[in-house]
Scaffold this motif. Sequence first.
Motif, PDB file in Angstrom:
ATOM      1  N   VAL A 138       0.970  -1.367  -0.123  1.00  0.00           N
ATOM      2  CA  VAL A 138       0.000   0.146  -0.055  1.00  0.00           C
ATOM      3  C   VAL A 138       0.798   1.254   0.021  1.00  0.00           C
ATOM      4  O   VAL A 138       1.495   1.527   1.054  1.00  0.00           O
ATOM      5  N   PRO A 139       0.931   1.925  -1.275  1.00  0.00           N
ATOM      6  CA  PRO A 139       1.797   3.116  -1.051  1.00  0.00           C
ATOM      7  C   PRO A 139       1.252   4.234  -0.127  1.00  0.00           C
ATOM      8  O   PRO A 139       0.115   4.485  -0.382  1.00  0.00           O
ATOM      9  N   GLU A 140       1.864   4.801   0.249  1.00  0.00           N
ATOM     10  CA  GLU A 140       1.460   6.089   1.429  1.00  0.00           C
ATOM     11  C   GLU A 140       0.620   6.935   0.491  1.00  0.00           C
ATOM     12  O   GLU A 140      -0.356   7.226   1.292  1.00  0.00           O
ATOM     13  N   GLU A 141       0.967   7.158  -0.473  1.00  0.00           N
ATOM     14  CA  GLU A 141      -0.085   8.203  -1.201  1.00  0.00           C
ATOM     15  C   GLU A 141      -1.375   7.763  -1.698  1.00  0.00           C
ATOM     16  O   GLU A 141      -2.246   8.428  -2.099  1.00  0.00           O
ATOM     17  N   ASP A 142      -1.579   6.445  -1.517  1.00  0.00           N
ATOM     18  CA  ASP A 142      -2.833   5.795  -1.961  1.00  0.00           C
ATOM     19  C   ASP A 142      -3.624   5.649  -0.520  1.00  0.00           C
ATOM     20  O   ASP A 142      -4.858   5.151  -0.662  1.00  0.00           O
ATOM     21  N   VAL A 143      -3.112   6.056   0.462  1.00  0.00           N
ATOM     22  CA  VAL A 143      -3.748   6.024   1.774  1.00  0.00           C
ATOM     23  C   VAL A 143      -4.707   7.090   1.955  1.00  0.00           C
ATOM     24  O   VAL A 143      -4.420   8.110   2.620  1.00  0.00           O
ATOM     25  N   VAL A 192      -8.579  -2.941  -2.095  1.00  0.00           N
ATOM     26  CA  VAL A 192      -7.919  -4.357  -2.324  1.00  0.00           C
ATOM     27  C   VAL A 192      -8.179  -4.638  -3.551  1.00  0.00           C
ATOM     28  O   VAL A 192      -7.094  -5.190  -4.170  1.00  0.00           O
ATOM     29  N   GLU A 193      -9.048  -4.632  -4.392  1.00  0.00           N
ATOM     30  CA  GLU A 193      -8.962  -4.971  -5.892  1.00  0.00           C
ATOM     31  C   GLU A 193      -8.068  -4.226  -6.642  1.00  0.00           C
ATOM     32  O   GLU A 193      -7.526  -4.719  -7.572  1.00  0.00           O
ATOM     33  N   ARG A 194      -8.114  -3.041  -6.419  1.00  0.00           N
ATOM     34  CA  ARG A 194      -6.944  -1.947  -7.220  1.00  0.00           C
ATOM     35  C   ARG A 194      -5.763  -2.461  -6.888  1.00  0.00           C
ATOM     36  O   ARG A 194      -4.865  -2.642  -7.740  1.00  0.00           O
ATOM     37  N   LEU A 195      -5.536  -2.707  -5.605  1.00  0.00           N
ATOM     38  CA  LEU A 195      -4.131  -3.261  -5.216  1.00  0.00           C
ATOM     39  C   LEU A 195      -3.824  -4.308  -5.614  1.00  0.00           C
ATOM     40  O   LEU A 195      -2.350  -4.460  -6.140  1.00  0.00           O
ATOM     41  N   ARG A 196      -4.573  -5.287  -5.898  1.00  0.00           N
ATOM     42  CA  ARG A 196      -4.170  -6.555  -6.137  1.00  0.00           C
ATOM     43  C   ARG A 196      -3.692  -6.579  -7.738  1.00  0.00           C
ATOM     44  O   ARG A 196      -3.246  -7.108  -8.296  1.00  0.00           O
ATOM     45  N   ASN A 201      -2.985  -4.004  -9.598  1.00  0.00           N
ATOM     46  CA  ASN A 201      -1.778  -3.358  -9.851  1.00  0.00           C
ATOM     47  C   ASN A 201      -0.338  -4.175  -9.298  1.00  0.00           C
ATOM     48  O   ASN A 201       0.530  -4.141 -10.251  1.00  0.00           O
ATOM     49  N   SER A 202      -0.571  -5.062  -8.584  1.00  0.00           N
ATOM     50  CA  SER A 202       0.719  -5.697  -8.380  1.00  0.00           C
ATOM     51  C   SER A 202       0.721  -6.959  -9.577  1.00  0.00           C
ATOM     52  O   SER A 202       1.842  -7.418  -9.464  1.00  0.00           O
ATOM     53  N   VAL A 203      -0.496  -7.202 -10.014  1.00  0.00           N
ATOM     54  CA  VAL A 203      -0.187  -8.181 -11.137  1.00  0.00           C
ATOM     55  C   VAL A 203       0.286  -7.521 -12.235  1.00  0.00           C
ATOM     56  O   VAL A 203       1.154  -8.186 -13.188  1.00  0.00           O
ATOM     57  N   ALA A 204      -0.160  -6.315 -12.548  1.00  0.00           N
ATOM     58  CA  ALA A 204       0.370  -5.643 -13.698  1.00  0.00           C
ATOM     59  C   ALA A 204       1.786  -5.389 -13.957  1.00  0.00           C
ATOM     60  O   ALA A 204       2.607  -5.405 -13.176  1.00  0.00           O
TER      61      ALA A 204
END
Length: 87
Positions: free
Chosen positions: A58-63, A78-82, A84-87
Amino acid sequence: MSDATILDRLKGLIENNLEVALPEDAAAGHRLYEDLNIDSIMVLQLVVYIEEEFGVAVPEEDVDPAVFQTLGSLVDFVERLRANSVA
């Protein structure tokens, strides 16, 4: 992973790690602060648990406070983070 699965896992994190008793009918529309009595310190802890549970960073700027309005907004986050982690 479905929204329902993410929601169930998030509810488990909140109940087991933050030791918050959620109502039986806890759903996407429940507000973290007002309905579930989660405070700002708990939100910071929850970010760490989300990173561990879902294998994301979780990047600080996304909090953004908007992310932590409801259980549903947290599922979307959580869906967006997942994604982004796959991309």
